[in-house]
Design a protein around this motif. Structure first.
Motif, PDB file in Angstrom:
ATOM      1  N   GLU A  68       0.842  -1.195   0.000  1.00 40.18           N
ATOM      2  CA  GLU A  68       0.000   0.000   0.000  1.00 40.18           C
ATOM      3  C   GLU A  68       0.877   1.245   0.000  1.00 40.18           C
ATOM      4  OE1 GLU A  68      -3.985   0.820   2.332  1.00 40.18           O
ATOM      5  OE2 GLU A  68      -2.282   1.379   3.614  1.00 40.18           O
ATOM      6  N   VAL A  69       0.504   2.208  -0.840  1.00 40.07           N
ATOM      7  CA  VAL A  69       1.224   3.486  -0.915  1.00 40.07           C
ATOM      8  C   VAL A  69       0.202   4.604  -0.730  1.00 40.07           C
ATOM      9  CG1 VAL A  69       2.688   4.983  -2.303  1.00 40.07           C
ATOM     10  CG2 VAL A  69       2.945   2.496  -2.469  1.00 40.07           C
ATOM     11  N   LYS A  70       0.506   5.528   0.195  1.00 37.52           N
ATOM     12  CA  LYS A  70      -0.437   6.584   0.544  1.00 37.52           C
ATOM     13  C   LYS A  70       0.093   7.964   0.168  1.00 37.52           C
ATOM     14  CE  LYS A  70      -2.310   4.089   4.565  1.00 37.52           C
ATOM     15  NZ  LYS A  70      -2.546   4.150   6.026  1.00 37.52           N
ATOM     16  N   GLY A  71      -0.858   8.896   0.025  1.00 42.86           N
ATOM     17  CA  GLY A  71      -0.515  10.301  -0.193  1.00 42.86           C
ATOM     18  C   GLY A  71       0.138  10.560  -1.532  1.00 42.86           C
ATOM     19  N   ILE A  72      -0.358   9.949  -2.592  1.00 47.52           N
ATOM     20  CA  ILE A  72       0.244  10.107  -3.920  1.00 47.52           C
ATOM     21  C   ILE A  72      -0.382  11.299  -4.628  1.00 47.52           C
ATOM     22  CG2 ILE A  72       0.784   8.974  -6.101  1.00 47.52           C
ATOM     23  CD1 ILE A  72       0.152   6.300  -4.703  1.00 47.52           C
ATOM     24  N   CYS A  73       0.466  12.193  -5.111  1.00 42.46           N
ATOM     25  CA  CYS A  73       0.036  13.351  -5.893  1.00 42.46           C
ATOM     26  C   CYS A  73       0.869  13.422  -7.164  1.00 42.46           C
ATOM     27  CB  CYS A  73       0.205  14.645  -5.093  1.00 42.46           C
ATOM     28  SG  CYS A  73      -0.773  14.720  -3.576  1.00 42.46           S
ATOM     29  N   SER A  74       0.263  13.896  -8.230  1.00 44.67           N
ATOM     30  CA  SER A  74       0.994  13.983  -9.502  1.00 44.67           C
ATOM     31  C   SER A  74       0.633  15.260 -10.229  1.00 44.67           C
ATOM     32  CB  SER A  74       0.673  12.769 -10.388  1.00 44.67           C
ATOM     33  OG  SER A  74      -0.655  12.846 -10.889  1.00 44.67           O
ATOM     34  N   LYS A  75       1.541  15.653 -11.121  1.00 44.27           N
ATOM     35  CA  LYS A  75       1.303  16.749 -12.048  1.00 44.27           C
ATOM     36  C   LYS A  75       1.750  16.311 -13.442  1.00 44.27           C
ATOM     37  CE  LYS A  75       1.817  20.550  -8.709  1.00 44.27           C
ATOM     38  NZ  LYS A  75       2.582  21.777  -8.345  1.00 44.27           N
ATOM     39  N   ASN A  76       0.952  16.682 -14.431  1.00 46.03           N
ATOM     40  CA  ASN A  76       1.226  16.412 -15.839  1.00 46.03           C
ATOM     41  C   ASN A  76       1.046  14.946 -16.214  1.00 46.03           C
ATOM     42  OD1 ASN A  76       1.751  17.204 -18.484  1.00 46.03           O
ATOM     43  ND2 ASN A  76       3.971  16.971 -18.269  1.00 46.03           N
ATOM     44  N   LEU A  77       0.218  14.223 -15.484  1.00 41.38           N
ATOM     45  CA  LEU A  77      -0.247  12.919 -15.922  1.00 41.38           C
ATOM     46  C   LEU A  77      -1.697  13.041 -16.384  1.00 41.38           C
ATOM     47  CD1 LEU A  77       1.171  10.408 -13.271  1.00 41.38           C
ATOM     48  CD2 LEU A  77       2.087  10.964 -15.530  1.00 41.38           C
ATOM     49  N   TYR A  78      -2.062  12.271 -17.402  1.00 38.27           N
ATOM     50  CA  TYR A  78      -3.411  12.365 -17.977  1.00 38.27           C
ATOM     51  C   TYR A  78      -4.467  12.024 -16.934  1.00 38.27           C
ATOM     52  CZ  TYR A  78      -7.206  11.828 -21.335  1.00 38.27           C
ATOM     53  OH  TYR A  78      -8.390  11.958 -22.017  1.00 38.27           O
ATOM     54  N   TYR A  79      -4.188  11.025 -16.118  1.00 39.35           N
ATOM     55  CA  TYR A  79      -5.076  10.682 -15.003  1.00 39.35           C
ATOM     56  C   TYR A  79      -4.395  11.127 -13.713  1.00 39.35           C
ATOM     57  CZ  TYR A  79      -7.100   7.685 -18.602  1.00 39.35           C
ATOM     58  OH  TYR A  79      -7.654   7.207 -19.764  1.00 39.35           O
ATOM     59  N   PRO A  80      -4.739  12.335 -13.229  1.00 35.58           N
ATOM     60  CA  PRO A  80      -4.015  12.883 -12.078  1.00 35.58           C
ATOM     61  C   PRO A  80      -4.330  12.141 -10.788  1.00 35.58           C
ATOM     62  CG  PRO A  80      -5.859  14.289 -12.672  1.00 35.58           C
ATOM     63  CD  PRO A  80      -5.774  13.239 -13.737  1.00 35.58           C
ATOM     64  N   LEU A  81      -3.371  12.197  -9.890  1.00 32.96           N
ATOM     65  CA  LEU A  81      -3.530  11.630  -8.557  1.00 32.96           C
ATOM     66  C   LEU A  81      -3.458  12.775  -7.550  1.00 32.96           C
ATOM     67  CD1 LEU A  81      -1.120   8.691  -9.241  1.00 32.96           C
ATOM     68  CD2 LEU A  81      -3.534   8.384  -8.688  1.00 32.96           C
ATOM     69  N   GLU A  82      -4.412  12.805  -6.651  1.00 33.12           N
ATOM     70  CA  GLU A  82      -4.491  13.890  -5.669  1.00 33.12           C
ATOM     71  C   GLU A  82      -4.692  13.279  -4.282  1.00 33.12           C
ATOM     72  OE1 GLU A  82      -7.508  16.641  -6.818  1.00 33.12           O
ATOM     73  OE2 GLU A  82      -6.617  17.042  -8.790  1.00 33.12           O
ATOM     74  N   ASN A  83      -3.587  13.135  -3.576  1.00 31.83           N
ATOM     75  CA  ASN A  83      -3.599  12.513  -2.243  1.00 31.83           C
ATOM     76  C   ASN A  83      -4.278  11.140  -2.283  1.00 31.83           C
ATOM     77  OD1 ASN A  83      -2.874  12.508   0.490  1.00 31.83           O
ATOM     78  ND2 ASN A  83      -4.881  13.280   1.116  1.00 31.83           N
ATOM     79  N   ASP A  84      -3.954  10.362  -3.309  1.00 35.65           N
ATOM     80  CA  ASP A  84      -4.571   9.058  -3.512  1.00 35.65           C
ATOM     81  C   ASP A  84      -3.775   7.953  -2.817  1.00 35.65           C
ATOM     82  OD1 ASP A  84      -6.968   9.030  -5.429  1.00 35.65           O
ATOM     83  OD2 ASP A  84      -5.586  10.380  -6.467  1.00 35.65           O
ATOM     84  N   THR A  85      -4.444   6.812  -2.654  1.00 38.65           N
ATOM     85  CA  THR A  85      -3.817   5.594  -2.137  1.00 38.65           C
ATOM     86  C   THR A  85      -3.901   4.511  -3.202  1.00 38.65           C
ATOM     87  OG1 THR A  85      -4.329   6.092   0.172  1.00 38.65           O
ATOM     88  CG2 THR A  85      -3.908   3.789  -0.381  1.00 38.65           C
ATOM     89  N   LEU A  86      -2.796   3.859  -3.465  1.00 36.91           N
ATOM     90  CA  LEU A  86      -2.773   2.719  -4.382  1.00 36.91           C
ATOM     91  C   LEU A  86      -2.385   1.482  -3.589  1.00 36.91           C
ATOM     92  CD1 LEU A  86      -0.940   4.239  -7.511  1.00 36.91           C
ATOM     93  CD2 LEU A  86      -3.414   4.017  -7.109  1.00 36.91           C
ATOM     94  N   THR A  87      -3.015   0.361  -3.911  1.00 35.59           N
ATOM     95  CA  THR A  87      -2.773  -0.895  -3.191  1.00 35.59           C
ATOM     96  C   THR A  87      -2.649  -2.022  -4.194  1.00 35.59           C
ATOM     97  OG1 THR A  87      -4.094  -0.086  -1.331  1.00 35.59           O
ATOM     98  CG2 THR A  87      -3.583  -2.438  -1.380  1.00 35.59           C
ATOM     99  N   LEU A  88      -1.552  -2.737  -4.138  1.00 36.82           N
ATOM    100  CA  LEU A  88      -1.322  -3.846  -5.060  1.00 36.82           C
ATOM    101  C   LEU A  88      -2.442  -4.873  -4.939  1.00 36.82           C
ATOM    102  CD1 LEU A  88       0.749  -4.960  -7.110  1.00 36.82           C
ATOM    103  CD2 LEU A  88       1.759  -6.255  -5.243  1.00 36.82           C
ATOM    104  N   GLY A  89      -3.012  -5.243  -6.078  1.00 35.26           N
ATOM    105  CA  GLY A  89      -4.104  -6.208  -6.094  1.00 35.26           C
ATOM    106  C   GLY A  89      -5.482  -5.589  -6.025  1.00 35.26           C
ATOM    107  N   TYR A  90      -5.550  -4.290  -5.695  1.00 34.59           N
ATOM    108  CA  TYR A  90      -6.843  -3.621  -5.566  1.00 34.59           C
ATOM    109  C   TYR A  90      -6.934  -2.395  -6.471  1.00 34.59           C
ATOM    110  CZ  TYR A  90      -7.618  -6.662  -1.593  1.00 34.59           C
ATOM    111  OH  TYR A  90      -7.782  -7.771  -0.807  1.00 34.59           O
ATOM    112  N   ARG A  91      -5.977  -1.516  -6.358  1.00 36.94           N
ATOM    113  CA  ARG A  91      -5.960  -0.330  -7.215  1.00 36.94           C
ATOM    114  C   ARG A  91      -4.521   0.042  -7.492  1.00 36.94           C
ATOM    115  NH1 ARG A  91      -7.097   6.022  -6.011  1.00 36.94           N
ATOM    116  NH2 ARG A  91      -7.159   6.703  -8.191  1.00 36.94           N
TER     117      ARG A  91
END
Length: 220
Positions: free
Chosen positions: A168-191
């Motif tokens: 699990e990775v928390k607090g993901i933010c991005s700039k200049n990606l087509y699908y932006p991430l704003e304080n998102d959480t990604l989890t292997l196997g789920y998202r």
């Protein structure tokens, strides 16, 4: 393919050749050209020798009939590192060897493809070396590395970028990606952040607060 070593500087990335699927000779040649040290893992040595590559270190548990003198004669001078610890993979042992040598960075090839279990293990094991070794895994289709907490790099538009969390990775933010991430959480196997891409030519910024996040630069 000829020998390597245009430079002999431990600040250049070392090269580890594992025993997965082979990469294109052009990629292999580019990496060999600038590698100060080439390490081959165990049973890959026969495939590597068939390509006329000069090897510096042969490392593994050598859990088969193994003739050290034969390889030393064929690859002189050659350092053979017997690493029998069954609690670590040969790739982990090679990383440990480089850390002991104070070499700060390494490129890894032939570490993907073939067996899926080996591919998954080789990619996810990068996380444990976050603070001790800069690792890049390359094949003909992707370049994979662990992101620092803040990452910036210039990319052309439409470059495919996948963000794969290890756990699990928390607090993901991005700039200049087509699908932006704003304080998102990604989890292997789920998202995960698979198959995103760069919105326009320019800097891409990716930050995360907790966890280990792999970036994959993908080439279709």
């Amino acid at each position: 393919m000829s020998s390597h070593h245009i430079v002999k500087d431990d600040q250049e990335p070392a090269l580890i050749i594992a025993n997965g699927a082979s990469c294109h000779p052009e990629l292999l040649g580019q990496l060999l050209e600038w590698s100060p040290i080439v390490i081959v893992l165990d049973s890959a040595i026969e495939r590597v020798m068939a390509l006329d590559i000069k090897v510096d270190v042969l490392l593994g548990d050598f859990d088969r009939d193994f003739d050290a003198h034969y390889y030393k004669e064929k690859q002189y001078p050659l350092e053979i590192v017997h690493a029998p610890d069954q609690n670590k993979t040969d790739l982990e042992k090679a990383f440990d060897y480089l850390i002991e040598r104070n070499i700060p960075a390494v490129n890894v090839i032939w570490a993907t493809g073939k067996r899926a279990d080996h591919t998954i293990t080789n990619l996810t094991t990068i996380a444990q070396y976050r603070n001790s070794l800069k690792i890049v895994v390359l094949d003909d289709h992707s370049k994979v590395f662990l992101l620092p907490r803040k990452f910036e790099k210039w990319y052309p538009a439409n470059t495919i970028i996948s963000l794969i969390p290890i756990g699990e990775v928390k607090g993901i933010c991005s700039k200049n990606l087509y699908y932006p991430l704003e304080n998102d959480t990604l989890t292997l196997g789920y998202r995960t952040g698979s198959s995103n891409h760069v919105a326009q030519d320019g800097l891409v910024l990716i930050e995360h607060q907790e966890g280990n996040l792999l970036l994959m630069e993908c080439m279709d």
